[in-house]
Design an enzyme around this catalytic site. Sequence first.
Site, PDB file in Angstrom:
ATOM      1  N   TRP A  13     -48.099 -24.683  10.719  1.00 54.69           N
ATOM      2  CA  TRP A  13     -46.843 -24.303  11.369  1.00 54.69           C
ATOM      3  C   TRP A  13     -45.907 -25.516  11.508  1.00 54.69           C
ATOM      4  O   TRP A  13     -44.833 -25.421  12.109  1.00 54.69           O
ATOM      5  CB  TRP A  13     -47.096 -23.620  12.712  1.00 54.69           C
ATOM      6  CG  TRP A  13     -47.656 -24.504  13.791  1.00 54.69           C
ATOM      7  CD1 TRP A  13     -46.957 -25.092  14.809  1.00 54.69           C
ATOM      8  CD2 TRP A  13     -49.013 -24.910  13.974  1.00 54.69           C
ATOM      9  NE1 TRP A  13     -47.801 -25.845  15.597  1.00 54.69           N
ATOM     10  CE2 TRP A  13     -49.069 -25.750  15.107  1.00 54.69           C
ATOM     11  CE3 TRP A  13     -50.217 -24.651  13.279  1.00 54.69           C
ATOM     12  CZ2 TRP A  13     -50.257 -26.329  15.564  1.00 54.69           C
ATOM     13  CZ3 TRP A  13     -51.391 -25.232  13.740  1.00 54.69           C
ATOM     14  CH2 TRP A  13     -51.407 -26.052  14.859  1.00 54.69           C
ATOM     15  N   HIS A  35     -50.281 -29.498  10.219  1.00 54.85           N
ATOM     16  CA  HIS A  35     -50.660 -28.136  10.613  1.00 54.85           C
ATOM     17  C   HIS A  35     -49.768 -27.154   9.859  1.00 54.85           C
ATOM     18  O   HIS A  35     -48.611 -27.458   9.565  1.00 54.85           O
ATOM     19  CB  HIS A  35     -50.479 -27.956  12.128  1.00 54.85           C
ATOM     20  CG  HIS A  35     -51.408 -28.817  12.926  1.00 54.85           C
ATOM     21  ND1 HIS A  35     -50.998 -29.585  13.993  1.00 54.85           N
ATOM     22  CD2 HIS A  35     -52.761 -29.025  12.796  1.00 54.85           C
ATOM     23  CE1 HIS A  35     -52.049 -30.229  14.497  1.00 54.85           C
ATOM     24  NE2 HIS A  35     -53.121 -29.903  13.789  1.00 54.85           N
ATOM     25  N   THR A  56     -64.061 -28.932  12.465  1.00 54.09           N
ATOM     26  CA  THR A  56     -63.140 -29.925  13.024  1.00 54.09           C
ATOM     27  C   THR A  56     -63.032 -31.114  12.063  1.00 54.09           C
ATOM     28  O   THR A  56     -61.937 -31.612  11.806  1.00 54.09           O
ATOM     29  CB  THR A  56     -63.593 -30.367  14.427  1.00 54.09           C
ATOM     30  OG1 THR A  56     -63.594 -29.203  15.270  1.00 54.09           O
ATOM     31  CG2 THR A  56     -62.666 -31.408  15.019  1.00 54.09           C
ATOM     32  N   ASP A 114     -64.024 -21.921  13.939  1.00 56.17           N
ATOM     33  CA  ASP A 114     -64.590 -22.476  12.708  1.00 56.17           C
ATOM     34  C   ASP A 114     -64.962 -21.424  11.665  1.00 56.17           C
ATOM     35  O   ASP A 114     -64.694 -21.599  10.479  1.00 56.17           O
ATOM     36  CB  ASP A 114     -65.827 -23.327  13.028  1.00 56.17           C
ATOM     37  CG  ASP A 114     -65.455 -24.698  13.583  1.00 56.17           C
ATOM     38  OD1 ASP A 114     -64.291 -24.901  13.971  1.00 56.17           O
ATOM     39  OD2 ASP A 114     -66.349 -25.562  13.632  1.00 56.17           O
ATOM     40  N   THR A 131     -47.930 -22.446   1.732  1.00 53.29           N
ATOM     41  CA  THR A 131     -48.394 -22.024   3.068  1.00 53.29           C
ATOM     42  C   THR A 131     -47.199 -21.428   3.794  1.00 53.29           C
ATOM     43  O   THR A 131     -46.207 -22.122   4.013  1.00 53.29           O
ATOM     44  CB  THR A 131     -48.936 -23.233   3.868  1.00 53.29           C
ATOM     45  OG1 THR A 131     -47.954 -24.271   3.864  1.00 53.29           O
ATOM     46  CG2 THR A 131     -50.222 -23.759   3.272  1.00 53.29           C
ATOM     47  N   HIS A 138     -60.800 -30.161   9.159  1.00 54.21           N
ATOM     48  CA  HIS A 138     -59.404 -30.173   9.617  1.00 54.21           C
ATOM     49  C   HIS A 138     -58.878 -31.608   9.742  1.00 54.21           C
ATOM     50  O   HIS A 138     -57.779 -31.925   9.261  1.00 54.21           O
ATOM     51  CB  HIS A 138     -59.352 -29.435  10.961  1.00 54.21           C
ATOM     52  CG  HIS A 138     -58.027 -29.395  11.637  1.00 54.21           C
ATOM     53  ND1 HIS A 138     -57.249 -28.256  11.697  1.00 54.21           N
ATOM     54  CD2 HIS A 138     -57.326 -30.343  12.318  1.00 54.21           C
ATOM     55  CE1 HIS A 138     -56.134 -28.523  12.372  1.00 54.21           C
ATOM     56  NE2 HIS A 138     -56.158 -29.778  12.763  1.00 54.21           N
ATOM     57  N   GLU A 139     -59.668 -32.481  10.350  1.00 56.04           N
ATOM     58  CA  GLU A 139     -59.217 -33.857  10.547  1.00 56.04           C
ATOM     59  C   GLU A 139     -59.144 -34.624   9.230  1.00 56.04           C
ATOM     60  O   GLU A 139     -58.240 -35.439   9.040  1.00 56.04           O
ATOM     61  CB  GLU A 139     -60.116 -34.595  11.545  1.00 56.04           C
ATOM     62  CG  GLU A 139     -60.231 -33.956  12.927  1.00 56.04           C
ATOM     63  CD  GLU A 139     -58.906 -33.629  13.592  1.00 56.04           C
ATOM     64  OE1 GLU A 139     -57.886 -34.269  13.267  1.00 56.04           O
ATOM     65  OE2 GLU A 139     -58.878 -32.715  14.435  1.00 56.04           O
TER      66      GLU A 139
END
Length: 184
Positions: free
Chosen positions: A109, A107, A94, A155, A123, A97-98
């Site tokens: 998408w 993100h 996490t 994860d 990507t 990611h942050e």
Amino acid sequence: MADVEITFALAGINRRTSSKTSWGTRDAMKYAKRGGIDATDAANNLNIWVCEIGGGILGYAQFPGGKSATDGIVIGTDYFGENTAGGIYGDGRTATHEVGHWLNLRHIWGDGGCSVDDYVSDTPISDRPNYLCPGSIEHCGTTDMTMNYMDYVQDDCMYMFSVGQNDRMRTLFGNNGGRESFVP
Ligand code: ARG
Ligand code: ZN
Ligand code: CA
């Protein structure tokens, strides 16, 4: 796959006891007057608030260019570092990611449909997050890069930033780059 070559040195740890069981996502933890802890010199430090967020939220981040008082990332207590309490989110990803968001990554998408991009060319376009450990899965006519840190998989199934993400992050440390103040 890219080694972004950005390293962090621990500057210090500030602790404050609280009886609050759910801090939410509206930055209360970032203000002493709201029971939290004020940011430390956000132009030179990545501030990481670790607390119970609640609502099943693992973490959240502020993108470059925002208010210095709230700049940094927030990680739910169970999801910080290696922590069995975090279950499939217990391997510390996490924070990875942050930090990606804090370094301007979206993100993969793009938080939208097939026409919405993440501003990173390598990507593949997708229209949704992936969860758990999906393996090869196609959306918007291409195979999703589900193993990317900026997807939503568990994860131990996320393990990379792309070269394009590397470039987008490192650009921040150039002239007027948004995180330029971190360059000595
Ligand atoms: N939901 C959070 C966000 O969008 C964190 C997702 C982290 N994913 C993980 N596998 N640890 O910022
Ligand atoms: Zn995110
Ligand atoms: Ca893309």
